[in-house]
Every structure is written in C-alpha cells, then in structure tokens.
Design an enzyme around this catalytic site. Structure first.
Site, PDB file in Angstrom:
ATOM      1  N   ASN A   1      79.085  36.489  72.984  1.00  0.00           N
ATOM      2  CA  ASN A   1      77.825  35.883  72.536  1.00  0.00           C
ATOM      3  C   ASN A   1      77.385  36.520  71.231  1.00  0.00           C
ATOM      4  O   ASN A   1      77.253  37.741  71.158  1.00  0.00           O
ATOM      5  CB  ASN A   1      76.712  36.086  73.570  1.00  0.00           C
ATOM      6  CG  ASN A   1      75.505  35.222  73.284  1.00  0.00           C
ATOM      7  OD1 ASN A   1      75.599  33.991  73.329  1.00  0.00           O
ATOM      8  ND2 ASN A   1      74.381  35.844  72.968  1.00  0.00           N
ATOM      9  N   GLU A   2      77.199  35.707  70.231  1.00  0.00           N
ATOM     10  CA  GLU A   2      76.705  36.187  68.937  1.00  0.00           C
ATOM     11  C   GLU A   2      77.396  37.484  68.497  1.00  0.00           C
ATOM     12  O   GLU A   2      76.761  38.545  68.428  1.00  0.00           O
ATOM     13  CB  GLU A   2      75.188  36.385  68.975  1.00  0.00           C
ATOM     14  CG  GLU A   2      74.423  35.088  69.091  1.00  0.00           C
ATOM     15  CD  GLU A   2      72.922  35.259  68.861  1.00  0.00           C
ATOM     16  OE1 GLU A   2      72.411  36.380  68.988  1.00  0.00           O
ATOM     17  OE2 GLU A   2      72.272  34.256  68.572  1.00  0.00           O
TER      18      GLU A   2
ATOM     19  N   GLU B   1      71.734  27.314  70.459  1.00  0.00           N
ATOM     20  CA  GLU B   1      70.490  27.997  70.839  1.00  0.00           C
ATOM     21  C   GLU B   1      69.430  27.735  69.795  1.00  0.00           C
ATOM     22  O   GLU B   1      69.697  27.772  68.593  1.00  0.00           O
ATOM     23  CB  GLU B   1      70.683  29.515  70.861  1.00  0.00           C
ATOM     24  CG  GLU B   1      71.316  30.089  72.081  1.00  0.00           C
ATOM     25  CD  GLU B   1      71.308  31.621  72.013  1.00  0.00           C
ATOM     26  OE1 GLU B   1      70.327  32.186  71.501  1.00  0.00           O
ATOM     27  OE2 GLU B   1      72.287  32.221  72.454  1.00  0.00           O
TER      28      GLU B   1
ATOM     29  N   TRP C   1      60.990  38.265  69.686  1.00  0.00           N
ATOM     30  CA  TRP C   1      61.528  39.421  68.974  1.00  0.00           C
ATOM     31  C   TRP C   1      60.958  39.610  67.574  1.00  0.00           C
ATOM     32  O   TRP C   1      61.386  40.494  66.846  1.00  0.00           O
ATOM     33  CB  TRP C   1      63.053  39.358  68.936  1.00  0.00           C
ATOM     34  CG  TRP C   1      63.629  37.987  68.717  1.00  0.00           C
ATOM     35  CD1 TRP C   1      64.081  37.130  69.685  1.00  0.00           C
ATOM     36  CD2 TRP C   1      63.784  37.298  67.471  1.00  0.00           C
ATOM     37  NE1 TRP C   1      64.530  35.954  69.121  1.00  0.00           N
ATOM     38  CE2 TRP C   1      64.356  36.031  67.763  1.00  0.00           C
ATOM     39  CE3 TRP C   1      63.512  37.601  66.140  1.00  0.00           C
ATOM     40  CZ2 TRP C   1      64.654  35.085  66.781  1.00  0.00           C
ATOM     41  CZ3 TRP C   1      63.806  36.663  65.162  1.00  0.00           C
ATOM     42  CH2 TRP C   1      64.372  35.427  65.484  1.00  0.00           C
TER      43      TRP C   1
ATOM     44  N   HIS D   1      59.842  35.238  75.911  1.00  0.00           N
ATOM     45  CA  HIS D   1      60.485  34.198  75.091  1.00  0.00           C
ATOM     46  C   HIS D   1      60.239  32.848  75.767  1.00  0.00           C
ATOM     47  O   HIS D   1      60.338  32.732  76.980  1.00  0.00           O
ATOM     48  CB  HIS D   1      61.985  34.495  75.021  1.00  0.00           C
ATOM     49  CG  HIS D   1      62.715  33.778  73.932  1.00  0.00           C
ATOM     50  ND1 HIS D   1      62.940  32.423  73.940  1.00  0.00           N
ATOM     51  CD2 HIS D   1      63.292  34.239  72.792  1.00  0.00           C
ATOM     52  CE1 HIS D   1      63.619  32.088  72.850  1.00  0.00           C
ATOM     53  NE2 HIS D   1      63.839  33.172  72.134  1.00  0.00           N
TER      54      HIS D   1
HETATM   55  C1  GLA Z   1      69.952  35.195  70.655  1.00  0.00           C
HETATM   56  C2  GLA Z   1      70.795  35.464  71.900  1.00  0.00           C
HETATM   57  C3  GLA Z   1      70.114  35.087  73.163  1.00  0.00           C
HETATM   58  C4  GLA Z   1      68.653  35.427  73.127  1.00  0.00           C
HETATM   59  C5  GLA Z   1      68.019  34.736  71.954  1.00  0.00           C
HETATM   60  C6  GLA Z   1      66.512  34.960  71.888  1.00  0.00           C
HETATM   61  O1  GLA Z   1      70.232  34.011  70.047  1.00  0.00           O
HETATM   62  O2  GLA Z   1      72.050  34.860  71.850  1.00  0.00           O
HETATM   63  O3  GLA Z   1      70.754  35.756  74.225  1.00  0.00           O
HETATM   64  O4  GLA Z   1      68.516  36.799  73.001  1.00  0.00           O
HETATM   65  O5  GLA Z   1      68.579  35.247  70.780  1.00  0.00           O
HETATM   66  O6  GLA Z   1      65.946  34.315  70.785  1.00  0.00           O
END
Ligand code: GLA
Length: 662
Positions: free
Chosen positions: A146-147, A303, A311, A354
């Site tokens: 993920n990311e 997303e 955040w 969030h």
């Molecule tokens: C990122 C992450 C998610 C979450 C979002 C919150 O994109 O991939 O897991 O933390 O931010 O905005």
C-alpha cells in the site's frame, strides 16, 4: 477485470470490527451501489498471527459473501505493515533514519526496503494469499502492498548500505568509474574500494550531490524490487488478474514512469484539500499524470476522502456537492474507478477521525445519504468506461531532474519542481487545454507544443530530441534553470543551457535568483508588464529574438523571454502570470481548448471505443453558470440529467456537473 460501469467503493477493513458487523456491511454496500472494495490492506497480523500460523477463515467468508452480493474485490497482499512478532524476532528489519535512529514498531510501514527478512516474509504472505485466492471469482484486482514510500522512503541501515553498494556496482562497474561520476576529486572524497562507500547519512556538511542523486535512484529501485517480487508471484498464481499498487499522485521519491511500466493498471490516491480554493488545479494535474503514466489508458482512483481527512493540522470537510464534483473530475480525466478511504469509519486507531462512506453516526447522516445518492448517479456514467482523451500539448517530466534540482547548495533553495510546474499547468488548465505528461525519452512528434518548465538535469540525448523537435517546426518552450547538469549532476560547461543553446539561440551568463519578497518587472512584446519572483537570469541572445525584457532591477533592459524559430526560452518564474507568455505561443502553435468556458468551468473530452464522445463540464465555482454550447453539442444528452432537452445553452449549478454524450 471488467466492470459494467465505473467501479465504486473503497478500502474495507473488516478486521477492525466484530463479525456481526460484516453482514450489515455487505447489505449496506448493496444499498450504496458499491461494486468494488479494497480488502485486507493492513491485515497482515490477522492473516498470519504467528510465523507458522495462518488465519484465512474470515477472508474466505468475506470473499464469498462479497461475491454473492456482486461486490468485486481488490485484494491486498497486506505487506505494508509487518506484524509485531516478525519485528521482535527480527528487529533489524526496522528502518533506520539518516541520523542512525531505528524507527520503532507502533505505527505502520516500518520496514527496511532492502531487508531480506522483510522481503521473504512479504513474498511468503503474497504467495499464501495467491495460492488460496488466485482463482477466486470475487478477486478482480490484486493490490500489492500500500502506497510504497508512504512514511518511509529510505533506510540507512547496514543492509541498505550493502544493497546500495551492489546497486552502484551494477551501475558503474568499477570504483574508478564511480569516483569519476561522483566527482570525488573534490573535498578529498576519493574511494579505493567499494567497502568504503556508504549511503548519504547525516554528515558535517553538504553530502556529495551525485551520491545523493544516486541514492534517490537507488531508493526508488529498491522499493520497486519489493513490488516486483510480489508481482511475479501473483502473475504466476493468479494469471489474468491485473495487478496494481496505489500511487500518491505527484510523489517525489518514486520514479512513477519506471513503476507504471510494471503495473497492469495505474492506481492513485488523491487528497486535494477542501480548504484550498485552487485545489482542483493540482488535482487535475495529478490526474493527467496518472492518465499519462500508461500512455492514456484509463486509471483507477483507489482512494480519496469522502469528506475530511485526519492527517492535516486542520481537516476541513467537503461541503455538500464537493465530493461529487471532485470524484467526477477524476472520471473526466480518465479514471474508470472512484474508490475511497474508507468504507466504515474506524472506532479506534490513528484514523478514527477520518471521514468514511459510512460515518460514525451511521446511515442517518449527510455522509451516508451522499454515498447512496452518488453511487446511484455514478451508474449512469457506465458509457464512459474505457474512454480516452487526446492532447495537443505535452509537459516533460523527469524524476532524475526533479531529484537533481532539489539537491542542496544551489543558487536558490526556492527552485522546487512542483512549484515551478504548477503555474505552467495552471495556465493550460484555466483555458481547458488538454495536456499529457511525457517522460524525457517520450515521443514528442505527435504534439503541437512541448513544454519543459524545468529540466535542470538534461541528458545530451534528451536535448538532441528536443532540438530536433523544434527544428522540425514543433513549438518548444523551456523554462528557467534548465540544461544545467548531465546525468551525473556535472555542469554542462561552456555557457548554460549548453545542450539547448543552439536550439534556443541563447546563453546564460549567470543565474540571478530573487530572495523572498523581491520582484523584477518583465515587459513583454506588445507592452504587457508582468512580474517575476523567485528567479531571473542574466541572459544573452545568440540568434534568438527578444520577446520580453526585464524592466526593473539589476537586469533591466536585458532579455527575459526569447524566441528562436519555434523554440522559446523563459528565463524567469512568472508564477500566476506564466500564461501571459504561454498563451500566445500556444495560439501560434494552433493549440485549441476542449471548450472555451467561463472562468472556473473545467471541460474535458473522453472518447470511448464505440466512437462516442463525452464532454465533461465541471463548475468549480459556488455560483451557477451558463455556457453556450458549440453547434455539435447542443442536442447531446446529459448522462447525469436524463431530462435534458436539446438547448444551445447549458446551465450548471454551483459545483454542478454535466456529462454530454454524442
Ligand atoms: C493513505 C493510505 C490509507 C489512509 C489514507 C488516509 O492514502 O493509503 O491507508 O491512511 O491515506 O487519508
């Protein structure tokens, strides 16, 4: 992966909830028209509670339930956050900062990209998942990790150092080649042996810039190796199912050209700030990049926030209509999926504040009503799936140059790639001129105009191609502080921008950066006066014609903007007034907007394989607008408003959208 419409849904983290909630989740997903969820992103500890223990039962149940209810799954390999047992058994896999601090367990993304222990464990988990679900009918897409690069982009531990040395060995072959590339004759930095080389850890003063540049390249590659190791397993065990990983828009640490080449579909996470009144410009830029990364293929918005994030220092929600508008903006710019973080708002943990598709308040909330309403509306846009856009203008984007531009000890620390790029892009966006991004070795010939807002690092081969493009009549516009160094970050000697000097017909004698608050006037051909901030240059012409001169300050009277045939050079940063230079050049190049629309109305076009054209019109203002449609669009149907009758004018509500099809 085939959808009958645009994918709609979000990150689904059922492991945070008791089982009783799952049935309600699936029922509500149906109610909202959800067609895809990203499942298991941070579920490693749940899937593998111990080194030899596996727990797939819950995932079996969920995949079957989701499938039975027509919800496709973007199944995560869950490898972004190693569980505590693995970290405690192998503390050496935790990442180390440039200052030598080992980061603790307790957040997420806590691993060293070069760690063989992390890599082996991640591949083992991906393999276990792929063996079990590789042919599960619910799985439409694989979501690796993920990311990549979120929180941790680099690790300075001994393992990373050894890996860096191997990477350098492949790049340079001999230590002497490295010495020459790194210019180690300076400051007594010569190396006799590979073992003497370390990552650019915190040192007394500026670290060798080529060492840092190579480190950036290495860090992007090291993470890409992690992705690739999982992808190979998925391709083997789940053949035919596309594989992706979610990008983070215009993200400095990873060379997304190299990354996208190894994805089956590009996916992005986008979080424009509702508190920023110009956020839609940056969002459009990011979406154009995503569309460009795979040559115009549709991409997935995996997303975004339904309302506020958690955040930022202050997390402003999306006012009614904004999440709809911004989602449709992504679709307008090539997305075939609109997903969110996350499905159900968390009760505990760092992201409990969030927003989510299903808010804490439950179904009796504004958020939920929007979720349901928008899910229904999105179904009407099924005809746009697969649609592509064309552009007459390209912007060159080179991660190497971005990294080099932002190294230390430059004439000005205020020269940042994103800030230089943004006003050039905004000038196009304001006029609804479609644009593609291109890598430095991209095919230029197709475009009527090619813009290079900054190419600080310029390879001779790229310069040759830009020169040939302009010589063949292509309209080339180069921005300031370009053509300065080669791929090793060594100055191109003999007068900047040496490799482009002939094409541009200019030479720069000296950079003239402006400190915060300072300005220089620039008088353009025809008398218009604009203001340079941040940067100016002592420029001399060598065959080029001066089309703008500095009007104040130490450079008064000297050339500021030049034209040499069809090659232009802009030696300063004009910020929001950049359009004053670009507009006439684009007009001259015959570049036409998608649609001339009132200020604040965005227009894009997507053509689908069935030959239909879709004109997206998005009103980013809080006022209603009326626009005159060109002849061919007056009778077109609005996919979002089936009751639309043929009309030469179109009214858009505040934050309103129309999607005309013909
Ligand atoms: C990122 C992450 C998610 C979450 C979002 C919150 O994109 O991939 O897991 O933390 O931010 O905005």
């Amino acid at each position: 992966m085939s959808a009958s419409g645009l994918w709609y849904g979000g990150d689904y983290n059922p492991e945070q909830w008791p089982e009783e909630v799952w049935a309600e989740d699936v029922k509500l997903m149906r109610e909202a028209g959800v067609t895809m969820v990203t499942l298991g992103v941070f579920a490693w500890a749940r899937l593998q509670p111990g080194p030899q223990e596996w727990d797939f039962g819950w995932l079996d149940v969920l995949l079957d339930q989701l499938h039975a209810h027509g919800v496709a799954v973007d199944l995560a390999t869950a490898t972004a956050s190693p569980p505590a047992w693995l970290v405690r058994a192998h503390p050496e896999l935790l990442p180390v900062t440039a200052d030598g601090v080992r980061l603790e367990f307790g957040s997420r993304q806590h691993y060293c990209p070069s760690s063989p222990v992390y890599r082996a464990a991640a591949v083992r988990l991906a393999r276990a998942l792929a063996e079990r679900y590789g042919r599960h009918p619910a799985v439409a897409l694989w979501h690796v990790h993920n990311e990549y690069g979120d929180h941790v982009t680099e690790c300075f531990c001994a393992e990373s150092a050894a890996h860096f040395r191997r990477w350098l060995g492949t790049r340079y072959g001999t230590v002497e080649q490295l010495n020459s590339a790194w210019g180690t004759g300076f400051w007594s930095q010569h190396y006799r042996d590979w073992t003497e080389i370390e990552p650019p850890r915190t040192a007394p003063g500026p670290v060798n810039p080529t060492q840092v540049l190579d480190w950036r390249r290495f860090c992007s590659d090291a993470l890409l190796e992690c992705y690739r190791a999982e992808k190979v397993v998925l391709d083997e065990l789940a053949p035919g199912t596309p594989v992706t990983t979610n990008f983070m828009s215009m993200f400095k640490a990873l060379d997304y050209w190299a990354w996208a080449a190894e994805e089956d579909v590009v996916a992005d996470d986008a979080y424009p700030d509702p508190a920023d009144p110009t956020a839609q410009v940056g969002a459009a830029l990011n979406y154009d990049l995503m569309r460009s990364l795979k040559g115009g293929a549709p991409w997935m918005l995996l997303e975004q926030a339904p309302s506020a994030v958690s955040w930022r220092a202050v997390n402003v929600p999306k006012r009614p209509g904004l999440q709809r508008l911004w989602s449709l903006q992504a679709v307008a710019r090539g997305a075939d999926a609109v997903l969110y973080f996350q499905w159900r708002a968390s009760r505990a943990g760092a992201e409990k504040h969030h927003s989510a598709l299903l808010p804490h308040r439950g179904t009796d909330s504004r958020g939920w009503r929007e979720t349901v309403r928008f899910g229904a509306e999105l179904r009407r846009l099924a005809p746009v799936v697969g649609g592509r856009s064309t552009a007459q203008v390209a912007i060159v984007l080179d991660w190497d140059s971005w990294w080099a531009l932002e190294l230390e000890d430059h004439p000005s620390a205020r020269m940042r790639w994103s800030e230089l790029l943004r006003p050039w892009y905004a000038a196009l966006h304001r006029r609804n001129i479609a644009v593609d991004f291109l890598p430095p070795d991209g095919e230029l010939g197709y475009y009527q105009a090619v813009l290079a807002p900054n190419l600080y690092l310029l390879r001779t081969a790229t310069a040759r191609r830009l020169t040939a493009y302009a010589a063949a009549g292509g309209h080339l516009v180069c921005g300031p502080f370009s053509g300065v160094v080669d791929e090793h970050d060594h100055i191109h000697l003999g007068g900047y921008p040496a490799p482009l000097r002939e094409a541009l017909g200019v030479v720069v004698d000296e950079w003239w950066p402006l400190p915060e608050g300072a300005e220089a006037e620039v008088v353009l051909e025809g008398g218009a006066r604009v203001t340079a901030t941040r940067w100016t240059e002592w420029l001399e012409t060598e065959g080029a014609e001066t089309v703008g001169r500095y009007g104040s300050g130490p450079l008064a009277g000297r050339p500021a903007v030049t034209r040499h045939g069809t090659a232009w050079y802009l030696s300063c940063d004009l910020g929001p007034q950049t359009g004053a230079v670009l507009d006439p050049i684009l007009d001259r190049a015959g570049v036409t907007p998608v649609l001339a629309a009132p200020e604040g109305v965005e227009a894009t076009l997507r053509r689908t394989p069935d030959g239909a054209e879709h004109l997206f019109l998005l009103n980013h203002t809080d006022e209603p607008v009326e626009l005159a449609l060109p002849e061919g669009w007056q009778r077109a149907a609005d996919l979002l408003d089936p009751a639309r009758t043929p009309d030469p004018a179109l009214r858009l509500d505040p934050l309103g959208v129309a999607v005309l099809r013909r």
